[in-house]
Write an enzyme that holds these catalytic residues in place. Structure first.
Site, PDB file in Angstrom:
ATOM      1  CG  HIS A  37      31.531  49.878  44.976  1.00  0.00           C
ATOM      2  ND1 HIS A  37      30.451  49.759  44.139  1.00  0.00           N
ATOM      3  CD2 HIS A  37      32.528  49.140  44.407  1.00  0.00           C
ATOM      4  CE1 HIS A  37      30.767  48.969  43.124  1.00  0.00           C
ATOM      5  NE2 HIS A  37      32.029  48.586  43.247  1.00  0.00           N
ATOM      6  CG  LEU A  58      40.150  39.826  40.983  1.00  0.00           C
ATOM      7  CD1 LEU A  58      41.206  39.299  41.951  1.00  0.00           C
ATOM      8  CD2 LEU A  58      40.614  41.147  40.393  1.00  0.00           C
ATOM      9  CB  THR A  97      36.707  48.862  47.255  1.00  0.00           C
ATOM     10  OG1 THR A  97      36.953  47.619  46.609  1.00  0.00           O
ATOM     11  CG2 THR A  97      35.982  48.626  48.561  1.00  0.00           C
TER      12      THR A  97
END
Lengths: 348, 348, 348, 348
Positions: free
Chosen positions: B46, B268, B43
């Protein structure tokens, strides 16, 4: 040798053929059933029409007798038959499982790896008599008339779908108001659901949903924002449970998107082909639990079905909208081709 | 006012900014944590790259401090803090839940309707200090070094995914050998799986899978028939369980298609966009059960994670392939941009 | 007619009788098994001693051949046998269920209302040959030697008990270090339990528990405060799971009282008579979940057992402490009467 | 400082004391509730009578205000209160949990290790006002009158017990026709049970069971063979589910012995002391699953309770057989001492 009236799929094209055939002889582990009532399933309509699915699935089996929803009386029993006797009223569990694969040996015979389907892979129930393994013969309460008991199979599908998880106190969306869908609505209410929201794009069918107990109905016409309707009906929280009985990609995606985080999706509908799903936003981030539902659990589903019938909590009679003689079976297919009514029953 | 080194996302473009900021002050229900180790999650990459997802999700939050994987020491506690004390070593559960929505009140805080994510919606852990609600502070065993404990969050994701159903004695496919994937492999083996099949399209990552205990590895290069490899490795029966940790449509579809009827799919992975799924043949007819997995169950997942760390059954140390000073954080992002190594840890 | 050596319970008193008997002939749905190894269960010792239980349970069956733990080779198969063939190595599931009662039809054949037990209600395995319904014949991996495979039945009991709920990451008390108890210890560890606490009042048996992987052992001598020992070993929190394999009222009550609120109790032990339980304080106020465990789930338990044997995670060889010729069976009972060793195997 | 009427347990003997006390002030995380209706629970009767249990459990707390079933209006809220506002109608979840023990952190707050009970460990609801943590305040639908909403707590106990497992299509024995028992009967029927068998030894109470929907009632007078009655009512098969709400050893043993193999026993009853159980024959050999039930799941149970009230499926009004002024509380205890009626409501 005795003869019987029977309904054959003989040619690779739309239609059927009525003819006389020898009454079959049961094997050691089979019973011979005299058919008292049989009914037409959506699958039978596919076979009748000889659509793409039927060509692919049945192509190599013709000619054969089709049909699988049935109620009748046992008139003969093979020597190793147990738990069912001559004189019993029975219906057929249509999944004839092998009994020795992993699924069969762990309580999941309904998804047997070597399954044969009655009336699809074997000679079926559109006839005056059929043979059936005793393990597939479900003994009915004699108080239930044959013309009602034959409709038990789709009720069983509904039972399997509805009770794939908790129902009591839940808010539930049911997409698709065919025979299985309306049974699902009735079951949800009988099992203590707080609110059942029925969705279909056919006014007549939606009305059936209402009659079977839906608290809210949503007409999924063009231009209607189904998602908004559902969110409004759930105070913006979404539903706890979503049952897909329509077999439509839009229904699938609308249903999942309008579930609460952590909600349950039980999918019995059969979709014509693969379609796009927003797995990330609709399923992963919201912790959705989704199950594919096939057939009926053997025989947990049947016991539950029996209980609902026996206690009078489900009125299956009003599902049967048409009754014909077996010899008039073409009339039954006509009704279904026009999407009129719910369940068509044929009596020899 | 005391100052601390911290890592900011300031501008709407690739990159980050190191700067001094005031040490924050904990509210009544918060603790102040001195960061001893923090680590970089996918994350964060990103956010660093400022890709489409980051622009949409974070756009309105900048400038702010990002990062959320952490291990540190509590140095101050608000007056209503319970169950955690100054001096405790803690990690952060990054889902800051509201505590009063339906999900929060029924044991599903991890999918809270009003959730805020640490380091995404709030100032995070790429800093010398951070504040955290006491309810989100997980007390670590002091025997676990901080640089290891910070890697507990992805291990927790793996624990949540793996233990979404039965593991002991099962054959399990794990798609995606990133940090969560290799942890999942190790957990499956530690929990008694019979056979773990690891799949990835990157040789280095697949080697990690092997090192973490995979019995079989499948290199998903172009031209490789992944489905055939899996069916061969399962004697044609398919796997009992499929864990999607790759975030790739092909992985999703290959994984489901190679499950046994009745098998479990725990997803997931985050997929860039919607994609086609053969719901009928892959899920419905075969009675597959599928779950979306988000975050970690609060706090069942953490207790299990702790048990595996404490018993020495999972060796998290070898997940940490790189350690840098916090001030060298750009080096860490360089490593990840090149898809080298697994977990990059930063120490203030 | 061919003759075979066989072990009979002939007279209503302690002892057994070795004699020649005709090799039995399999029915249509049975196989004939050449016994390669058979082993002595606690039940057999009851029958040998002809204690109160045996008199009541078996009284009307004598004379008959007893014994039920077995591994052998199929040498003949009835005509309706499916899923097992001549040449296969097989063990026996000893619960011969009716196949048509409610339990049998809902996935619970192991608690069939009309069950017959091999070697208790029918001629058994202490012989050179036995017949068995094909549905009760479990095909073994040929890599497992017969003298090991015969010990699979008690391992199966342990598998059923251990996997009655979650194991991974849990703290588990196991009372009773007989063959089933030590298998349970090994399974818990192989399935990721954090801590296994073994309790027995026999030093030798407790040592077996240690050898099979117990993290903590508690010697339940007179004067030892077993509850305190367990609470100390669990930091005062109590265990997550309690497995009763001792068949002792004190073990039952100690085990439940030392569970965490919400903990799981799985009870396989057979107690000589009713006893006092503090249902209110030990079970109700603390939300305990308790299950009676009987036999092995058919066949989920066997698949799990097979997986643990095949993966090498459970080493059943060390359970077999004594091997004798079948003709020396009296020696085997002598060993067990003295509570020496674990599993005694007999080879024809 | 404002004064309020309140009911105190002051002396260690039978009785109570009405007196004026200061209206309490809510803490930061508490609300102040103006009591509109409160009701008398069996626990309150124990406290009133000052029996052995009360002496042991409450001895060190007196003097204090007792009572815990309540419905009222929030008139003041502490500054950190969330999810409930001034003007809301609320009831109290009486288990005030710590929030940080293992149970609290894994979705089992109702069995918190450090729990305090409202009106037992703290000042309670027999007063014109009480303070309550916001986390224990359940917001009621304003359509439900206060005198009905106060009876929600025992309904919640019934919901917790009934929905400890499957209900739809099941045959269920309910022992004990007090307020919780009759609610359980009504819930079973509303949730699709096929047959509910109510058992009590008090004609009046059994009649309530009938009124609330029992299909069969069994009067457990001396000399009546309760087990035979139940087996007859279940065609000799036994019940699927047994709910113990009587707190009587005989009920416990009769209920378990008349379960089907594999059946479910959910035990909420509180028994005066330990008693003999035939664990082997009644539980182990028949694979029974038994749970202790305490309080209400927080807040899954409350949501379900709310759903049943809101949908009109449960008519709680007829549970309230007596209404008095709070100042007439002695009259209420008189009714209960004589075992007349069901729920006694007091209104300030």
């Amino acid at each position: 040798m005795e003869k019987m009236l029977s309904v054959w799929k003989t040619h690779p094209k739309e239609g059927l053929e009525l003819k006389d055939a020898p009454v079959p002889d049961p094997k050691d582990d089979e019973v011979l059933i005299q058919v008292k009532a049989t009914s037409i399933c959506g699958t039978d309509l596919h076979i009748y029409k000889w659509d793409e699915w039927a060509q692919k699935r049945i192509g190599k089996n013709i000619p054969y007798i089709f049909g699988h929803e049935v109620s009748g009386e046992v008139v003969k029993a093979g020597k190793s038959v147990k738990g069912v006797s001559v004189g019993d009223h029975v219906s057929a569990e249509t999944h004839i499982s092998c009994g020795y694969c992993y699924q069969c040996k762990t309580g999941n015979e309904h998804i047997c790896q070597n399954v044969k389907i009655l009336g699809v892979d074997t000679n079926g129930a559109f006839a005056e008599y059929l043979t059936l393994p005793y393990r597939n013969s479900w003994v009915n309460d004699k108080k239930i008339p044959h013309w009602v008991a034959t409709a038990q199979e789709p009720l069983g599908n509904a039972v399997h779908t509805v009770f794939d998880g908790e129902v009591a106190g839940k808010t539930i969306t049911v997409f698709g108001m065919g025979p299985i869908g309306v049974c699902a609505v009735a079951l949800c209410k009988a099992a203590g659901a707080e609110k059942v929201i029925a969705i279909d794009n056919h006014e007549g069918r939606l009305k059936f949903g209402k009659d079977f107990g839906a608290d809210v109905t949503v007409m999924a016409s063009d231009g209607v924002d189904v998602r908004k309707e559902i969110m409004d009906a759930t105070n913006g929280l979404g539903a706890d449970v979503f049952l897909e009985l329509a077999g439509a990609p839009k229904a699938f995606n609308d249903g999942i998107a309008t579930l609460r985080p952590g909600g349950r999706a039980s999918i019995l509908g059969v979709f014509p082909k693969p379609f796009e799903v927003d797995v990330t936003n609709d399923i992963v981030f919201r912790g959705i639990r989704l199950s594919g539902i096939n057939g009926r659990k053997m025989y947990d589903t049947w016991y539950k079905t029996q209980a609902f019938l026996r206690s009078g909590k489900i009125n299956l009679e009003k599902l049967v909208t048409h009754r014909f003689k077996l010899s008039e079976i073409e009339k039954g297919f006509d009704v279904l081709k026009r999407r009129e009514g719910m369940k068509v029953v044929l009596e020899p």
